[in-house]
Design an enzyme around this catalytic site. Structure first.
Site, mmCIF file in Angstrom:
data_model
loop_
_atom_site.group_PDB
_atom_site.id
_atom_site.type_symbol
_atom_site.label_atom_id
_atom_site.label_comp_id
_atom_site.label_asym_id
_atom_site.label_seq_id
_atom_site.Cartn_x
_atom_site.Cartn_y
_atom_site.Cartn_z
ATOM 1 N N GLU A 95 38.950 28.833 40.235
ATOM 2 C CA GLU A 95 37.677 28.197 39.903
ATOM 3 C C GLU A 95 37.824 26.677 39.856
ATOM 4 O O GLU A 95 36.901 25.962 39.462
ATOM 5 C CB GLU A 95 37.146 28.713 38.566
ATOM 6 C CG GLU A 95 38.031 28.425 37.366
ATOM 7 C CD GLU A 95 37.373 28.814 36.050
ATOM 8 O OE1 GLU A 95 36.524 28.041 35.572
ATOM 9 O OE2 GLU A 95 37.702 29.885 35.523
ATOM 10 N N CYS A 129 37.458 33.081 35.583
ATOM 11 C CA CYS A 129 38.844 33.559 35.477
ATOM 12 C C CYS A 129 39.088 34.888 36.178
ATOM 13 O O CYS A 129 40.215 35.391 36.176
ATOM 14 C CB CYS A 129 39.240 33.675 34.008
ATOM 15 S SG CYS A 129 39.079 32.143 33.077
ATOM 16 N N HIS A 264 43.407 39.218 29.657
ATOM 17 C CA HIS A 264 43.094 37.817 29.931
ATOM 18 C C HIS A 264 43.119 37.085 28.595
ATOM 19 O O HIS A 264 42.514 37.521 27.617
ATOM 20 C CB HIS A 264 41.726 37.676 30.580
ATOM 21 C CG HIS A 264 41.240 36.266 30.649
ATOM 22 N ND1 HIS A 264 41.921 35.285 31.333
ATOM 23 C CD2 HIS A 264 40.160 35.655 30.083
ATOM 24 C CE1 HIS A 264 41.276 34.137 31.215
ATOM 25 N NE2 HIS A 264 40.203 34.333 30.445
#
EC number: 2.3.3.10
Length: 513
Positions: A95, A129, A264
């Site tokens: 990103e 993400c 994550h």
């Protein structure tokens, strides 16, 4: 290498498609979170206890998303003695955008030039993400498809996570991972076992095209993360139940069926809360949980809670974090090494957790285990999937080689240079001021980079970027001499105006984008 097959391979469905090799890169400098608390004037423990963070890696203006990915790809290829001709698909998840048209993947193709291999599928994938996981699924699907030509797939996830001055800044970080995908892998994807949830929300987004900084709704982002976790776990559990029923088993699935769980990790404390959240799901899903003995002891008061009402319920959170303490220690804590010491890397975050887990266990401890992996990206997109570790853990096995390749993570983390919060703050201001400048020569020190690191040498008047690589040894010649010695010539004759490079020597001395 495991997974190798002739290019003409057209046999039956590839077996045990998954992760064969994994390489991780993080910056050579960090800021201490305790010192940052003092510098920012916040209460002691706000970052270190409240967030669970110890150190935060960051990049100088010498590194950008292209250089991070160049570094990690070449490290993986060199460490595993791989030919660039052996790669048939290369996909990048990121990103961190420095060009709205040209992909990071095309920049990485310069590493392939001496091999002559241009037959490489894949491109960049972006959603906060989650992009790295989407790229990973695409790679696995390619190997398992009729399009596969017998070569490896290579997945790269990289990002530079920076925030404006304020409460979100200590949740930054930076890094990249490269993951080699093929059949006969030591970490195989369990087919059909993915639970995905996709939904629209403005919890974290980057609408300013000339700034690296996101717009963040912190409370909403946590709610989105936890709600996605609930949904993904429910879908995954239903799918594995259905699979087991087809095999003749009526067993119910619970967290104990995962040998390990990685998440994550925007910050470590959220991961601990997430495991507790999954235990809450198990508790509510159980037809008659034992609240007298075992992991659910004393939790009877929460039997009738509704999950959607508990995202910020401190009583529920506290009770289930306490109840899941032992499970966290056994299944998840080891995965937080990189997250705790380097911070949030965005797309590579969950794979840094996977690398941390592998690095801190022996092959025999890993063998045969099911690893649950939860990937989340704001906006939002999430998947819970599982990897099955091979039973073969003898010396020289593919699992043994994978574990050995990551065994230096702690040493590498400890070899970084600590930078004062004041210098860190100056660095962030420099990045802010120069993020998208043309005719720019970076000011950061090359000598402070790890050997073998690619770095930015300049941005020209058309925003094209030049890179060089610090040698693997410590004998670093002057940068001007290295650039001047390059035999590259630039041709702008392609229809799209993309810089094309030609070299009469080693193509790994200097790159121009």
């Amino acid at each position: 290498m495991p997974g190798s097959a002739p290019v003409s391979y057209l046999g039956p469905w590839p077996k045990d498609v998954g992760i064969i090799a994994l390489e991780l890169y993080f910056p050579s400098q960090y800021v201490d979170q305790t010192e940052l608390e003092e510098f920012d004037g916040v209460p002691t423990g706000k970052y270190t206890v409240g967030l669970g963070q110890a150190r935060m890696g960051f990049c100088s203006d010498r590194e950008d998303i292209n250089s991070l990915c160049l570094t990690v790809v070449q490290r993986l290829m060199e460490k595993n003695a791989l030919s660039y001709n052996s790669i048939g698909r290369l996909e990048v998840g990121t990103e961190t955008i420095i060009d709205k048209s040209k992909s990071v993947k095309t920049a990485l193709m310069q590493l392939f030039e001496n091999s002559g291999n241009t037959d490489v599928e894949g491109i960049d994938t972006t959603n906060a993400c989650y992009g790295g996981t989407a790229a990973l699924f695409n790679a696995v699907n390619w190997v398992e498809s009729s399009s596969w030509d017998g070569r490896y797939a290579l997945v790269v996830a990289g990002d530079i996570a920076v925030y404006a001055t304020g409460s979100a800044r200590p949740t930054g970080g930076a890094g990249a991972v490269a993951i080699l995908i093929g059949p006969n892998a030591p970490l195989a994807f369990e087919r059909g076992l993915r639970g995905t949830h996709m939904q629209h929300a403005y919890d974290f987004y980057k609408p300013d095209m000339v700034s690296e900084y996101p717009v963040v709704d912190g409370k909403l982002s946590i709610q989105c993360y936890l709600s996605a976790l609930d949904r993904c776990y429910s879908v995954y559990r239903n799918k594995i139940h259905a699979q087991w029923q087809r095999e003749g088993s009526d067993k119910s699935f619970s967290l104990e069926d995962f040998g390990f769980l990685v998440f994550h990790s925007p910050y470590c404390k959220l991961v601990q809360k997430s495991l507790a959240r999954l235990m809450l799901n198990d508790f509510l899903n159980h037809p008659s949980p034992n609240t007298e003995t075992g992991p659910f002891t004393g939790l009877e008061a929460f039997r009738d809670v509704q999950p959607e009402d508990t995202y910020f319920d401190r009583d529920v959170e506290k009770a289930f974090m306490k109840a899941s303490t032992d499970m966290f220690e056994r299944k998840t804590k080891a995965s937080l090494l990189i997250s705790n010491q380097n911070g949030n890397m965005y797309t590579p975050s969950v794979y840094g957790c996977l690398a941390s887990l592998i690095a801190q266990h022996t092959p025999s401890q890993m063998a045969g285990q099911r690893i649950g992996v939860f990937s989340y990206g704001s906006g939002f997109a999430a998947t819970l999937y599982s990897l099955r570790v091979t039973q073969d853990h003898i010396p020289g096995s593919s699992l043994d080689k994978l574990v050995l390749s990551l065994s230096d993570l702690k040493t590498r983390l400890d070899s970084r240079k600590k930078v004062s919060p004041a210098l860190f703050s100056e660095n962030m201001k420099l990045r802010e001021d120069t993020h998208h400048l043309a005719n720019y020569v970076p000011q950061g020190s090359v000598e402070d980079l790890f050997p073998g690191t690619w770095y930015l040498t300049r941005v020209d008047d058309k925003h094209r970027r030049e890179y060089a690589r610090r040698p693997l040894d410590d004998d670093l010649p002057a940068e001007s001499e290295r650039v001047r010695s390059s035999t590259f010539l630039l041709s702008m004759t392609s229809p799209a105006g993309v810089a094309t490079l030609y070299s009469g020597g080693d193509h790994l001395n200097c790159l121009l984008l």
